[in-house]
Design a protein around this motif. Structure first.
Motif, mmCIF file in Angstrom:
data_model
loop_
_atom_site.group_PDB
_atom_site.id
_atom_site.type_symbol
_atom_site.label_atom_id
_atom_site.label_comp_id
_atom_site.label_asym_id
_atom_site.label_seq_id
_atom_site.Cartn_x
_atom_site.Cartn_y
_atom_site.Cartn_z
ATOM 1 N N SER A 1 0.800 -1.154 -0.012
ATOM 2 C CA SER A 1 -0.041 -0.033 0.089
ATOM 3 C C SER A 1 1.166 1.233 0.167
ATOM 4 C CB SER A 1 -1.069 0.030 1.271
ATOM 5 O OG SER A 1 -0.176 -0.011 2.302
ATOM 6 N N ARG A 2 1.888 1.214 0.973
ATOM 7 C CA ARG A 2 2.987 2.503 0.626
ATOM 8 C C ARG A 2 3.553 2.799 -0.611
ATOM 9 N NH1 ARG A 2 4.125 0.506 5.897
ATOM 10 N NH2 ARG A 2 6.048 -0.483 5.107
ATOM 11 N N HIS A 3 3.970 1.321 -1.252
ATOM 12 C CA HIS A 3 4.684 1.437 -2.712
ATOM 13 C C HIS A 3 3.477 2.092 -3.655
ATOM 14 C CE1 HIS A 3 7.009 0.578 -5.888
ATOM 15 N NE2 HIS A 3 6.098 0.011 -6.544
ATOM 16 N N GLN A 4 2.258 1.633 -3.645
ATOM 17 C CA GLN A 4 1.299 1.997 -4.620
ATOM 18 C C GLN A 4 0.940 3.549 -4.336
ATOM 19 O OE1 GLN A 4 -1.904 -0.968 -4.476
ATOM 20 N NE2 GLN A 4 -0.925 -2.222 -5.872
ATOM 21 N N ALA A 5 0.816 3.838 -3.111
ATOM 22 C CA ALA A 5 0.658 5.179 -2.776
ATOM 23 C C ALA A 5 1.652 6.328 -3.152
ATOM 24 C CB ALA A 5 0.497 5.577 -1.317
ATOM 25 N N ARG A 6 2.755 5.804 -3.156
ATOM 26 C CA ARG A 6 4.075 6.649 -3.714
ATOM 27 C C ARG A 6 4.184 6.569 -5.158
ATOM 28 N NH1 ARG A 6 7.495 4.125 0.472
ATOM 29 N NH2 ARG A 6 7.961 2.494 -1.286
ATOM 30 N N ARG A 7 3.649 5.639 -6.007
ATOM 31 C CA ARG A 7 3.326 5.560 -7.159
ATOM 32 C C ARG A 7 2.286 6.488 -7.837
ATOM 33 N NH1 ARG A 7 2.861 -0.300 -9.617
ATOM 34 N NH2 ARG A 7 1.009 -0.112 -8.408
ATOM 35 N N GLU A 8 1.231 6.300 -7.111
ATOM 36 C CA GLU A 8 0.220 7.170 -7.618
ATOM 37 C C GLU A 8 0.600 8.671 -7.156
ATOM 38 O OE1 GLU A 8 -2.478 6.454 -9.275
ATOM 39 O OE2 GLU A 8 -1.785 4.425 -9.370
ATOM 40 N N GLU A 9 1.238 8.891 -6.217
ATOM 41 C CA GLU A 9 1.957 10.304 -6.089
ATOM 42 C C GLU A 9 2.586 10.805 -7.003
ATOM 43 O OE1 GLU A 9 4.651 12.579 -2.606
ATOM 44 O OE2 GLU A 9 2.920 11.032 -1.952
ATOM 45 N N ARG A 10 3.550 10.018 -7.416
ATOM 46 C CA ARG A 10 4.575 10.404 -8.450
ATOM 47 C C ARG A 10 3.688 10.702 -9.940
ATOM 48 N NH1 ARG A 10 8.071 6.383 -6.253
ATOM 49 N NH2 ARG A 10 7.187 4.924 -7.414
ATOM 50 N N ARG A 11 2.686 9.574 -10.208
ATOM 51 C CA ARG A 11 2.090 9.840 -11.387
ATOM 52 C C ARG A 11 0.987 10.875 -11.159
ATOM 53 N NH1 ARG A 11 -0.381 3.809 -11.922
ATOM 54 N NH2 ARG A 11 1.556 2.965 -12.806
ATOM 55 N N ALA A 12 0.638 11.324 -9.953
ATOM 56 C CA ALA A 12 -0.157 12.704 -10.152
ATOM 57 C C ALA A 12 0.792 14.099 -10.284
ATOM 58 C CB ALA A 12 -0.740 12.918 -8.856
ATOM 59 N N ARG A 13 2.192 13.985 -9.820
ATOM 60 C CA ARG A 13 2.947 15.296 -9.988
ATOM 61 C C ARG A 13 3.407 15.080 -11.452
ATOM 62 N NH1 ARG A 13 7.262 14.463 -5.102
ATOM 63 N NH2 ARG A 13 5.814 14.947 -3.420
ATOM 64 N N ARG A 14 3.415 13.970 -12.114
ATOM 65 C CA ARG A 14 3.726 14.161 -13.402
ATOM 66 C C ARG A 14 2.532 14.636 -14.258
ATOM 67 N NH1 ARG A 14 5.622 8.599 -13.845
ATOM 68 N NH2 ARG A 14 7.573 8.738 -12.227
#
Length: 181
Positions: free
Chosen positions: A158-171
């Motif tokens: 869940s932490r990994h997926q949240a960080r991945r979604e955050e990176r996608r949102a920033r991009r």
């Protein structure tokens, strides 16, 4: 040529990343890991991987509860030819007292006071006690191991997926990511 420990470390890292990047909800991946860890402690060496894969598929078909088969396979590999002796030894130590109480006492055999443990000398009730002790110990250790594996895997995924979604949102917003510390 790399030494075996560097190759093993690289393979473990690759498996860790593949598990985190797996498709599915954190509960599916963690559930697969819990199933694999539970099955890894059962004394069925050689049948653990097929049993984990079949169990995950049966659960999906019968209950519509999806489990990651990749995570189940990864959980089973905790018990491998290198770790089998200590894992099964611990299972036997935990399950033996219960198995001894469940089965009728067998008469002591001549020469049973030897310091070594000869599995080939076991017969009848003794072999049944060892087998039952392994199964009981495997189940008693498998339940908390599966629960702990579920909690740890769920948190990691869940932490990994949240960080991945955050990176996608920033991009998507066009912002540059700050370098990770």
């Amino acid at each position: 040529m790399l030494p075996w420990w560097k190759v093993s470390k690289r393979k473990l890292r690759r498996a860790h990343v593949q598990l985190l990047r797996g498709s599915g909800a954190p509960a599916e991946i963690a559930g697969g890991m819990a199933l694999g860890l539970f099955i890894a402690l059962l004394p069925i060496m050689g049948l653990q991987l097929p049993l984990a894969l079949v169990s995950a598929e049966l659960l999906r078909r019968l209950t519509h509860f999806r489990l990651s088969r990749v995570a189940a396979a990864a959980g089973v590999w905790i018990n491998n030819p290198v770790t089998a002796a200590p894992v099964y030894g611990l299972c036997y130590l935990v399950g033996r007292p219960i198995a001894h109480r469940l089965l009728p006492l067998s008469p002591p055999r001549a020469g049973s006071q030897s310091a070594g443990f000869d599995l080939g000398a076991l017969s009848g009730p003794d072999a049944l006690e060892v087998g039952l002790g392994l199964v009981i110990g495997g189940v008693l250790l498998g339940v908390p191991t599966a629960w702990l594996g579920y909690r740890i895997t769920y948190g990691m995924v869940s932490r990994h997926q949240a960080r991945r979604e955050e990176r996608r949102a920033r991009r998507a917003r066009g912002l540059r990511m700050a370098p990770e510390a």
